[in-house]
Design an enzyme around this catalytic site. Structure first.
Site, short mmCIF file in Angstrom:
data_model
loop_
_atom_site.label_atom_id
_atom_site.label_comp_id
_atom_site.label_asym_id
_atom_site.label_seq_id
_atom_site.Cartn_x
_atom_site.Cartn_y
_atom_site.Cartn_z
N TYR A 68 0.84 -1.20 0.00
CA TYR A 68 0.00 0.00 0.00
C TYR A 68 0.88 1.25 0.00
O TYR A 68 1.54 1.57 0.99
CB TYR A 68 -0.94 0.03 1.22
CG TYR A 68 -1.88 -1.15 1.33
CD1 TYR A 68 -2.20 -1.94 0.23
CD2 TYR A 68 -2.48 -1.48 2.55
CE1 TYR A 68 -3.07 -3.03 0.34
CE2 TYR A 68 -3.35 -2.56 2.66
CZ TYR A 68 -3.63 -3.33 1.55
OH TYR A 68 -4.49 -4.40 1.67
N HIS A 137 -0.27 -12.19 1.31
CA HIS A 137 -1.29 -11.37 0.63
C HIS A 137 -1.89 -12.11 -0.57
O HIS A 137 -3.09 -12.02 -0.84
CB HIS A 137 -0.61 -10.08 0.17
CG HIS A 137 -1.50 -8.90 0.04
ND1 HIS A 137 -1.02 -7.61 0.02
CD2 HIS A 137 -2.83 -8.77 -0.12
CE1 HIS A 137 -2.02 -6.76 -0.13
NE2 HIS A 137 -3.14 -7.45 -0.22
N PRO A 217 -15.51 -4.72 2.78
CA PRO A 217 -16.87 -5.11 3.16
C PRO A 217 -17.92 -4.11 2.67
O PRO A 217 -19.11 -4.42 2.66
CB PRO A 217 -16.82 -5.13 4.70
CG PRO A 217 -15.75 -4.15 5.05
CD PRO A 217 -14.71 -4.30 3.96
N ARG A 220 -15.73 -1.59 -1.69
CA ARG A 220 -14.84 -0.47 -2.06
C ARG A 220 -15.60 0.85 -2.10
O ARG A 220 -15.26 1.76 -2.85
CB ARG A 220 -14.14 -0.73 -3.39
CG ARG A 220 -13.28 -1.97 -3.37
CD ARG A 220 -12.53 -2.20 -4.66
NE ARG A 220 -11.56 -3.26 -4.48
CZ ARG A 220 -11.84 -4.56 -4.51
NH1 ARG A 220 -13.08 -4.95 -4.73
NH2 ARG A 220 -10.91 -5.45 -4.31
N ALA A 226 -22.54 5.79 -2.53
CA ALA A 226 -21.82 6.97 -3.03
C ALA A 226 -21.63 6.94 -4.55
O ALA A 226 -21.32 7.96 -5.14
CB ALA A 226 -20.46 7.08 -2.35
N1 LIG Z 1 -6.24 -8.66 1.30
C1 LIG Z 1 -6.51 -7.96 0.21
O1 LIG Z 1 -6.20 -8.38 -0.90
C2 LIG Z 1 -7.19 -6.63 0.34
C3 LIG Z 1 -7.74 -6.01 -0.79
C4 LIG Z 1 -8.39 -4.78 -0.62
C5 LIG Z 1 -8.49 -4.20 0.64
N2 LIG Z 1 -7.91 -4.83 1.71
C6 LIG Z 1 -8.00 -4.25 3.07
O2 LIG Z 1 -9.38 -4.04 3.37
C7 LIG Z 1 -9.59 -2.69 3.78
C8 LIG Z 1 -10.98 -2.21 3.40
O3 LIG Z 1 -11.22 -2.40 2.02
P1 LIG Z 1 -11.39 -1.18 1.01
O4 LIG Z 1 -10.82 0.04 1.60
O5 LIG Z 1 -10.91 -1.68 -0.29
O6 LIG Z 1 -12.95 -1.05 0.80
P2 LIG Z 1 -14.22 -0.75 1.72
O7 LIG Z 1 -13.86 -0.76 3.15
O8 LIG Z 1 -15.26 -1.67 1.22
O9 LIG Z 1 -14.62 0.71 1.24
C9 LIG Z 1 -13.77 1.81 1.43
C10 LIG Z 1 -14.40 3.01 0.74
O10 LIG Z 1 -15.66 3.32 1.35
C11 LIG Z 1 -15.65 4.67 1.84
N3 LIG Z 1 -16.38 4.62 3.12
C12 LIG Z 1 -16.03 3.97 4.26
N4 LIG Z 1 -16.99 4.09 5.20
C13 LIG Z 1 -17.98 4.82 4.65
C14 LIG Z 1 -19.24 5.28 5.11
N5 LIG Z 1 -19.68 4.99 6.31
N6 LIG Z 1 -20.00 6.03 4.26
C15 LIG Z 1 -19.58 6.34 3.01
N7 LIG Z 1 -18.39 5.92 2.52
C16 LIG Z 1 -17.59 5.17 3.33
C17 LIG Z 1 -14.20 5.05 1.95
O11 LIG Z 1 -14.02 6.42 1.70
P3 LIG Z 1 -13.26 7.41 2.73
O12 LIG Z 1 -11.92 6.81 3.01
O13 LIG Z 1 -13.17 8.67 1.94
O14 LIG Z 1 -14.15 7.50 3.91
C18 LIG Z 1 -13.57 4.25 0.80
O15 LIG Z 1 -13.75 4.95 -0.44
C19 LIG Z 1 -8.44 -1.93 3.10
O16 LIG Z 1 -8.19 -0.70 3.75
C20 LIG Z 1 -7.31 -2.91 3.22
O17 LIG Z 1 -6.71 -2.80 4.50
C21 LIG Z 1 -7.29 -6.03 1.58
#
Ligand SMILES: NC(=O)c1ccc[n+]([C@@H]2O[C@H](COP(=O)([O-])OP(=O)(O)OC[C@H]3O[C@@H](n4cnc5c(N)ncnc54)[C@H](OP(=O)(O)O)[C@@H]3O)[C@@H](O)[C@H]2O)c1
Length: 346
Positions: A68, A137, A217, A220, A226
């Site tokens: 990241y 990963h 969850p 994304r 949004a």
């Molecule tokens: N193991 C893997 O291969 C892998 C792959 C992807 C992700 N991950 C991990 O999983 C974590 C979470 O996944 P992700 O970040 O991809 O997706 P996510 O948690 O599904 O969604 C994140 C997005 O949602 C927005 N958001 C969060 N809470 C919100 C709310 N209450 N209302 C409106 N918008 C909201 C965030 O924007 P803002 O930041 O602007 O609030 C961001 O754009 C990552 O940070 C990473 O640590 C792991």
């Protein structure tokens, strides 16, 4: 009405990572990825404040990876960890190789020499002596688990790592790896939009007493509503402009799938994001698992909102209404699905 209060801080419940002997962690964790890459510009002061809000709410599993921001996300976390090391269960990951001389290069590396160097680099960037949870990963099927998980187990013996995790593996792969060294957590994508893991991984997780850590969850961000306006600008550094689910006709079709999520949210006095998080938490109980979803946000208000979702209980009728959504989603999870577990499901 569930009566979810989004403005006051909900102190969330706890579970033990990997079953009985692991550290106590909040039932929801924090995904730090978006602070450094993939989702456009970040206000770093707001992101630091969001991390403080996480601890106030009892969100203690903090998730990062060496990839990241090519190490920048680990470095960003270092001062926070220096101030709060004992309050945090720190997870990071290795396996996706990038090269400074070739920005487009990506390779999956599971060889022992790479793992050792990656762990040492992560420890240095994070400024810690031990990584609490160290994930592979992505899996390189050419390298047997005896070698890769064997190398991770050596890091445990040396005190550099406490617990081991995998990401994007199938159920049979999880069982095979677990036989080499106990695996505390499986982190894979699981949400109202992405249910591949229900094919084989969740059964193995339940059987072995592993903690499931659903990533993305909120789809994304799509599940928050949004992106209902398909014309939303996703230019600049936002990688979602290349994601099949966020573009063109797929985005329009997927936005229409959120209608029941919005309706159920209104009935609970909640937001669509909260319903998406409550769904994954409750879906896990159907499979007899412990889950610790790791939604990512850079805003204190959203952290508080997401933590409050742990108090929402969906009715059987609501779960039934949400059931068909994943099967109707248009577009793959990634533009290139080769590195996901789905391609190795038999
Ligand atoms: N193991 C893997 O291969 C892998 C792959 C992807 C992700 N991950 C991990 O999983 C974590 C979470 O996944 P992700 O970040 O991809 O997706 P996510 O948690 O599904 O969604 C994140 C997005 O949602 C927005 N958001 C969060 N809470 C919100 C709310 N209450 N209302 C409106 N918008 C909201 C965030 O924007 P803002 O930041 O602007 O609030 C961001 O754009 C990552 O940070 C990473 O640590 C792991």
């Amino acid at each position: 009405m569930t009566g979810v209060n989004q403005t006051s801080v909900t102190r969330i419940d706890t579970v033990r990572l990997g079953g009985q002997d692991g550290p106590e962690i909040g039932v929801q964790g924090f995904g730090a990825m978006g602070i450094s890459e993939f989702y456009g510009e970040t206000d770093e002061a707001a992101a630091r404040d969001t991390l403080d809000a996480a601890l106030e709410a009892g969100v203690t599993l903090i998730d990062t990876a060496d990839i990241y921001g090519s190490g920048a996300n680990e470095e960003f976390l270092a001062p926070f960890l220096a101030a709060h090391r004992d309050e945090v269960t720190l997870a990071t990951k290795f396996a996706i190789e990038r090269r400074a001389d070739d920005p487009a290069h990506r390779a999956v590396r599971n060889d022992p020499a790479y793992i050792r160097k990656a762990a040492e680099d992560s420890l240095r960037r994070l400024g810690v002596e031990t990584i609490d949870l160290y994930y592979m990963h992505r899996r390189d099927p050419e390298i047997p688990f005896a070698e890769s998980v064997g190398a991770m187990a050596e890091l445990v013996e040396e005190g550099k790592v406490r617990y081991l995790g995998l990401s994007e593996v199938t159920g049979p792969e999880l069982r095979e790896a677990h036989a080499v060294h106990p695996i505390a957590a499986l982190q894979s994508e699981w949400s109202l939009f992405s249910r591949d893991v229900e094919r084989s991984a969740v059964a193995a997780v339940a059987e072995l007493g592993v903690t499931f850590v659903p990533y993305s969850p909120l789809g994304r961000g799509f599940l928050t509503g949004a992106f209902a306006d398909a014309a939303k600008d996703l230019s600049g550094g936002d990688f979602r402009q290349y994601q099949p689910r966020f573009t063109g006709e797929n985005a329009e079709r997927n936005a229409a799938l959120l209608e029941p999520v919005r309706r159920i949210a209104a009935a609970h006095g909640a937001t669509p994001a909260q319903i998406a998080l409550a769904w994954v938490q409750q879906r896990a109980t159907v499979h007899g698992l412990t889950v610790v979803p790791i939604p990512g946000t850079r805003k204190r208000s959203r952290l508080t909102e997401n933590a409050a979702a742990t108090r929402i209980t969906l009715t059987g009728a609501e779960l039934a209404e949400l059931e068909p959504i994943a099967g109707l989603v248009a577009g793959d999870r990634y533009p290139d699905m080769r590195f996901t577990s789905v391609t190795r499901e038999v």
